[in-house]
Design a protein around this motif. Structure first.
Motif, mmCIF file in Angstrom:
data_model
loop_
_atom_site.group_PDB
_atom_site.id
_atom_site.type_symbol
_atom_site.label_atom_id
_atom_site.label_comp_id
_atom_site.label_asym_id
_atom_site.label_seq_id
_atom_site.Cartn_x
_atom_site.Cartn_y
_atom_site.Cartn_z
ATOM 1 N N GLY A 156 0.825 -1.192 0.000
ATOM 2 C CA GLY A 156 0.000 0.000 0.000
ATOM 3 C C GLY A 156 0.861 1.245 0.000
ATOM 4 N N PRO A 157 0.263 2.420 -0.052
ATOM 5 C CA PRO A 157 1.019 3.669 -0.092
ATOM 6 C C PRO A 157 1.853 3.854 1.183
ATOM 7 C CG PRO A 157 -1.296 4.033 -0.675
ATOM 8 C CD PRO A 157 -1.199 2.644 -0.121
ATOM 9 N N GLU A 177 -2.182 10.353 -1.075
ATOM 10 C CA GLU A 177 -2.222 8.895 -0.864
ATOM 11 C C GLU A 177 -1.723 8.504 0.520
ATOM 12 O OE1 GLU A 177 -1.407 9.682 -5.274
ATOM 13 O OE2 GLU A 177 -0.721 10.444 -3.337
ATOM 14 N N LEU A 178 -0.969 9.408 1.176
ATOM 15 C CA LEU A 178 -0.441 9.124 2.504
ATOM 16 C C LEU A 178 -1.283 9.852 3.555
ATOM 17 C CD1 LEU A 178 3.401 9.419 1.825
ATOM 18 C CD2 LEU A 178 1.957 7.369 1.742
ATOM 19 N N THR A 179 -1.084 9.497 4.804
ATOM 20 C CA THR A 179 -1.837 10.107 5.901
ATOM 21 C C THR A 179 -0.873 10.665 6.930
ATOM 22 O OG1 THR A 179 -1.973 7.995 7.075
ATOM 23 C CG2 THR A 179 -3.790 8.546 5.584
ATOM 24 N N GLY A 180 -1.403 11.526 7.783
ATOM 25 C CA GLY A 180 -0.602 12.080 8.864
ATOM 26 C C GLY A 180 0.440 13.055 8.363
ATOM 27 N N ALA A 181 1.554 13.139 9.094
ATOM 28 C CA ALA A 181 2.608 14.103 8.769
ATOM 29 C C ALA A 181 3.236 13.829 7.408
ATOM 30 C CB ALA A 181 3.683 14.072 9.859
ATOM 31 N N GLU A 182 3.202 12.571 6.967
ATOM 32 C CA GLU A 182 3.830 12.222 5.695
ATOM 33 C C GLU A 182 3.030 12.698 4.482
ATOM 34 O OE1 GLU A 182 4.207 8.018 5.962
ATOM 35 O OE2 GLU A 182 6.128 8.096 7.043
#
Length: 368
Positions: A136-137, A186-191
């Motif tokens: 996944g991403p 496509e990513l979550t949070g700080a990224e």
């Protein structure tokens, strides 16, 4: 661009500026006591000396043009606006972009080459699809492109021929240039957000002949300061540049004979007159639609030297100029070859010098 810095620069056809001029950059850094903009490798004064030269530090002049252009370009790169270099083809916009990036960031290789097939993935980021399917991403499956790397590392990104890209692709620069942020949805949070670090900026180039191909949106234009790079106005300056660059290229090509100055004078004069549509004595004549730039003159001078040396063991002559000019003049418009033929028949006979006479006599070497 991938360059093995452990390999001698002489073994690479054209190393990046930071490799070719590594010793000069080191001397400038060692002597640089002025204040530096955040994230810069050199101060503005030292970066300027790297481009325009400093005899006291044995730093060569690398760009022939208005020094005030260099000042304005460097100040722009210290602001939150990108730098857009525009001008006719062959006016050394790409070279200037490379030199500025090397001086500011110590690295000129974060480069995007614009074209009809350029995609946002090649500008921002893409994915390792094997890892993407398996995991996944994630940051591990993310493949950073020059824009993401430049922002994350605080470096200068070069965007060559930006107007060759489709408008919707160009506009992916809006957020990095205005908000200094690049979203990765496509990513979550700080990224999921990459914020630009100190030192990040963009240098773009565009040819005026491409105007209207994919003109920039007004929103994107507002995020750049535009600087025009003009052709070299002075004959002696252009002749000196063509002589130096042709000699350097010929040495790299294994030619030990220096180019003949009288041949290069004929070549540079011919280029200038075909470019401007006016002879040295003020006569009007047909301009060529082909690009008759200083860069093209260097290429033809190189070819003349190669032809003379490898075919006859001599530096090259006016006949070689005519033969090599044909491929330059006929690139864009078949009519240009006829204009060149008329120039050699009508505008050369009144000149003094053996090479001008030889140039006129060699006009039959033009094809067609």
């Amino acid at each position: 661009m991938i360059v093995d810095v452990t390999e001698p620069a002489e073994a690479v056809q054209r190393p990046p500026a930071e490799v070719r001029f590594a010793a000069e950059l080191a001397r400038l850094r060692a002597a640089d006591t002025a204040a530096r903009p955040p994230g810069w490798h050199l101060s503005v004064q030292a970066a300027r000396r790297f481009v325009v030269g400093d005899p006291a530090l044995e730093v060569s002049r690398k760009f022939v043009g208005d020094p005030s252009l260099i000042d304005r370009a460097l100040i722009t790169l210290a602001t939150s606006r990108g730098l857009m270099l525009v001008g006719e083809p062959g006016t050394a916009k790409s070279l200037l972009s490379e030199l500025l990036a090397a001086a500011v960031s110590g690295d000129s290789t974060l480069t995007i080459q614009g074209g009809a097939a350029t995609t946002e993935d090649q500008i921002r980021y893409s994915w390792n699809y094997a890892l993407l399917v398996a995991e996944g991403p994630s940051m591990r499956s993310l493949v950073p492109a020059p824009m993401l790397r430049g922002m994350a590392e605080g470096r200068t990104v070069r965007f060559e021929e930006i107007t060759r890209c489709p408008l919707e692709v160009q506009d992916c620069l809006l957020s990095p240039l205005s908000d200094r942020v690049l979203a990765i949805p496509e990513l979550t949070g700080a990224e999921s957000m990459v914020f630009a670090r100190d030192g990040f900026n963009v240098i773009a180039t565009a040819n005026t002949r491409d105007r209207g191909v994919n003109d920039m949106s007004s929103a994107l234009k507002r995020r750049f300061n535009f600087e025009t790079v003009f052709p070299i106005a002075d004959f002696r300056t252009e002749l000196a540049l063509v002589t130096d660059e042709a000699a350097r290229l010929l040495r790299r090509s294994g030619v030990t004979a220096e180019p003949r100055r009288d041949v290069l004078e004929v070549l540079v004069t011919t280029f200038r007159e075909l470019r401007t549509g006016e002879t040295a004595r003020g006569d009007s004549m047909d301009r060529l639609s082909a690009v008759m730039s200083t860069a093209e003159a260097v290429s033809v001078a190189h070819a003349v030297g190669l032809r003379g040396w490898f075919l006859r063991g001599e530096p090259g002559n006016a006949e070689d100029v005519v033969t090599c000019l044909a491929g330059t003049a006929a690139k864009d418009n078949p009519e240009d070859l006829a204009k060149l033929r008329r120039y050699l028949a009508q505008q050369v006979t009144w000149r003094d010098g053996d090479q001008w006479t030889a140039l006129h006599q060699a006009r039959h070497l033009l094809p067609g």
